[in-house]
Design a protein around this motif. Sequence first.
Motif, PDB file in Angstrom:
ATOM      1  N   MET A   6     128.957 -18.715 -39.867  1.00  0.00           N
ATOM      2  CA  MET A   6     128.303 -19.362 -41.004  1.00  0.00           C
ATOM      3  C   MET A   6     127.266 -18.427 -41.603  1.00  0.00           C
ATOM      4  SD  MET A   6     127.468 -23.082 -39.338  1.00  0.00           S
ATOM      5  CE  MET A   6     127.415 -24.067 -40.830  1.00  0.00           C
ATOM      6  N   GLY A   7     127.216 -18.405 -42.930  1.00  0.00           N
ATOM      7  CA  GLY A   7     126.146 -17.735 -43.643  1.00  0.00           C
ATOM      8  C   GLY A   7     125.153 -18.782 -44.132  1.00  0.00           C
ATOM      9  N   GLN A   8     124.187 -18.355 -44.917  1.00  0.00           N
ATOM     10  CA  GLN A   8     123.162 -19.280 -45.387  1.00  0.00           C
ATOM     11  C   GLN A   8     123.738 -20.411 -46.237  1.00  0.00           C
ATOM     12  OE1 GLN A   8     119.503 -17.711 -46.991  1.00  0.00           O
ATOM     13  NE2 GLN A   8     119.727 -15.842 -45.793  1.00  0.00           N
ATOM     14  N   ALA A   9     124.721 -20.122 -47.061  1.00  0.00           N
ATOM     15  CA  ALA A   9     125.307 -21.165 -47.918  1.00  0.00           C
ATOM     16  C   ALA A   9     126.007 -22.223 -47.073  1.00  0.00           C
ATOM     17  CB  ALA A   9     126.284 -20.549 -48.914  1.00  0.00           C
ATOM     18  N   GLU A  10     126.730 -21.811 -46.059  1.00  0.00           N
ATOM     19  CA  GLU A  10     127.422 -22.773 -45.190  1.00  0.00           C
ATOM     20  C   GLU A  10     126.428 -23.620 -44.396  1.00  0.00           C
ATOM     21  OE1 GLU A  10     130.128 -19.653 -46.393  1.00  0.00           O
ATOM     22  OE2 GLU A  10     128.253 -19.462 -45.287  1.00  0.00           O
ATOM     23  N   ILE A  11     125.348 -22.993 -43.956  1.00  0.00           N
ATOM     24  CA  ILE A  11     124.311 -23.731 -43.223  1.00  0.00           C
ATOM     25  C   ILE A  11     123.655 -24.745 -44.152  1.00  0.00           C
ATOM     26  CG2 ILE A  11     122.100 -23.553 -42.031  1.00  0.00           C
ATOM     27  CD1 ILE A  11     123.116 -20.730 -41.065  1.00  0.00           C
ATOM     28  N   ALA A  12     123.385 -24.335 -45.390  1.00  0.00           N
ATOM     29  CA  ALA A  12     122.792 -25.253 -46.368  1.00  0.00           C
ATOM     30  C   ALA A  12     123.708 -26.450 -46.591  1.00  0.00           C
ATOM     31  CB  ALA A  12     122.532 -24.524 -47.684  1.00  0.00           C
ATOM     32  N   ARG A  19     119.586 -23.488 -50.168  1.00  0.00           N
ATOM     33  CA  ARG A  19     119.570 -22.197 -49.479  1.00  0.00           C
ATOM     34  C   ARG A  19     118.139 -21.708 -49.291  1.00  0.00           C
ATOM     35  NH1 ARG A  19     124.158 -18.666 -52.302  1.00  0.00           N
ATOM     36  NH2 ARG A  19     123.875 -20.129 -53.986  1.00  0.00           N
ATOM     37  N   GLN A  20     117.251 -22.119 -50.190  1.00  0.00           N
ATOM     38  CA  GLN A  20     115.843 -21.760 -50.037  1.00  0.00           C
ATOM     39  C   GLN A  20     115.277 -22.411 -48.770  1.00  0.00           C
ATOM     40  OE1 GLN A  20     117.223 -22.838 -52.896  1.00  0.00           O
ATOM     41  NE2 GLN A  20     117.032 -21.035 -54.190  1.00  0.00           N
ATOM     42  N   ARG A  21     115.662 -23.651 -48.505  1.00  0.00           N
ATOM     43  CA  ARG A  21     115.202 -24.333 -47.286  1.00  0.00           C
ATOM     44  C   ARG A  21     115.772 -23.645 -46.048  1.00  0.00           C
ATOM     45  NH1 ARG A  21     111.756 -25.825 -43.971  1.00  0.00           N
ATOM     46  NH2 ARG A  21     112.271 -27.595 -42.655  1.00  0.00           N
ATOM     47  N   VAL A  22     117.011 -23.201 -46.122  1.00  0.00           N
ATOM     48  CA  VAL A  22     117.594 -22.460 -44.997  1.00  0.00           C
ATOM     49  C   VAL A  22     116.800 -21.193 -44.758  1.00  0.00           C
ATOM     50  CG1 VAL A  22     119.635 -21.222 -44.151  1.00  0.00           C
ATOM     51  CG2 VAL A  22     119.905 -23.420 -45.307  1.00  0.00           C
ATOM     52  N   GLN A  23     116.386 -20.520 -45.818  1.00  0.00           N
ATOM     53  CA  GLN A  23     115.573 -19.307 -45.677  1.00  0.00           C
ATOM     54  C   GLN A  23     114.292 -19.619 -44.916  1.00  0.00           C
ATOM     55  OE1 GLN A  23     116.739 -16.275 -46.615  1.00  0.00           O
ATOM     56  NE2 GLN A  23     114.989 -15.469 -45.536  1.00  0.00           N
ATOM     57  N   GLN A  24     113.682 -20.772 -45.171  1.00  0.00           N
ATOM     58  CA  GLN A  24     112.495 -21.184 -44.430  1.00  0.00           C
ATOM     59  C   GLN A  24     112.827 -21.429 -42.963  1.00  0.00           C
ATOM     60  OE1 GLN A  24     111.352 -24.646 -46.669  1.00  0.00           O
ATOM     61  NE2 GLN A  24     110.038 -23.488 -48.051  1.00  0.00           N
ATOM     62  N   ARG A  74     129.190 -28.475 -52.504  1.00  0.00           N
ATOM     63  CA  ARG A  74     129.156 -29.339 -53.674  1.00  0.00           C
ATOM     64  C   ARG A  74     127.872 -29.126 -54.461  1.00  0.00           C
ATOM     65  NH1 ARG A  74     132.104 -31.993 -49.913  1.00  0.00           N
ATOM     66  NH2 ARG A  74     130.332 -32.626 -48.699  1.00  0.00           N
ATOM     67  N   ARG A  75     126.803 -28.783 -53.749  1.00  0.00           N
ATOM     68  CA  ARG A  75     125.522 -28.547 -54.407  1.00  0.00           C
ATOM     69  C   ARG A  75     125.568 -27.265 -55.239  1.00  0.00           C
ATOM     70  NH1 ARG A  75     121.229 -31.041 -51.794  1.00  0.00           N
ATOM     71  NH2 ARG A  75     119.848 -29.341 -52.295  1.00  0.00           N
ATOM     72  N   HIS A  76     126.499 -26.362 -54.899  1.00  0.00           N
ATOM     73  CA  HIS A  76     126.511 -25.043 -55.519  1.00  0.00           C
ATOM     74  C   HIS A  76     127.747 -24.814 -56.381  1.00  0.00           C
ATOM     75  CE1 HIS A  76     123.177 -24.341 -52.851  1.00  0.00           C
ATOM     76  NE2 HIS A  76     123.947 -24.665 -51.855  1.00  0.00           N
ATOM     77  N   GLY A  77     128.653 -25.813 -56.425  1.00  0.00           N
ATOM     78  CA  GLY A  77     129.823 -25.710 -57.283  1.00  0.00           C
ATOM     79  C   GLY A  77     130.864 -24.707 -56.818  1.00  0.00           C
ATOM     80  N   ARG A  78     130.900 -24.405 -55.542  1.00  0.00           N
ATOM     81  CA  ARG A  78     131.874 -23.456 -55.016  1.00  0.00           C
ATOM     82  C   ARG A  78     133.054 -24.220 -54.421  1.00  0.00           C
ATOM     83  NH1 ARG A  78     127.428 -21.939 -52.511  1.00  0.00           N
ATOM     84  NH2 ARG A  78     128.374 -22.399 -50.528  1.00  0.00           N
ATOM     85  N   LYS A  79     134.179 -23.558 -54.328  1.00  0.00           N
ATOM     86  CA  LYS A  79     135.364 -24.134 -53.711  1.00  0.00           C
ATOM     87  C   LYS A  79     135.617 -23.413 -52.395  1.00  0.00           C
ATOM     88  CE  LYS A  79     136.766 -26.854 -57.047  1.00  0.00           C
ATOM     89  NZ  LYS A  79     136.989 -28.250 -56.930  1.00  0.00           N
ATOM     90  N   ARG A  80     136.144 -24.174 -51.425  1.00  0.00           N
ATOM     91  CA  ARG A  80     136.489 -23.565 -50.146  1.00  0.00           C
ATOM     92  C   ARG A  80     137.643 -22.610 -50.345  1.00  0.00           C
ATOM     93  NH1 ARG A  80     136.580 -28.362 -45.829  1.00  0.00           N
ATOM     94  NH2 ARG A  80     138.747 -27.786 -45.815  1.00  0.00           N
ATOM     95  N   ASP A  81     137.617 -21.500 -49.626  1.00  0.00           N
ATOM     96  CA  ASP A  81     138.680 -20.512 -49.751  1.00  0.00           C
ATOM     97  C   ASP A  81     139.877 -20.853 -48.884  1.00  0.00           C
ATOM     98  OD1 ASP A  81     137.503 -17.887 -47.499  1.00  0.00           O
ATOM     99  OD2 ASP A  81     137.337 -20.059 -47.401  1.00  0.00           O
TER     100      ASP A  81
END
Length: 83
Positions: A6-12, A19-24, A74-81
Amino acid sequence: MTKPLMGQAEIADRLGVSRQRVQQLIGRPDWPTPYVTLAMGKVWRTEDIETWIRDHRPKDTGPEEDTGDTTLGRRHGRKRDDA
């Protein structure tokens, strides 16, 4: 099927936070050590993140359900690969 890393986006997405909260969260002393740091950023083992969630955010525990929804972030408008 849960992916092993998992990267930051997946954790978020998993936590339902920005993702800003994940950075915290990453700055916390009890946050898991990254599995590897790549040019795109840090990557964690899903197993380590799920353990942290179980220990520090019990309201977010429980198996992730595969609802067949192909939207990741869904928060970021990305689709799963893997859709």
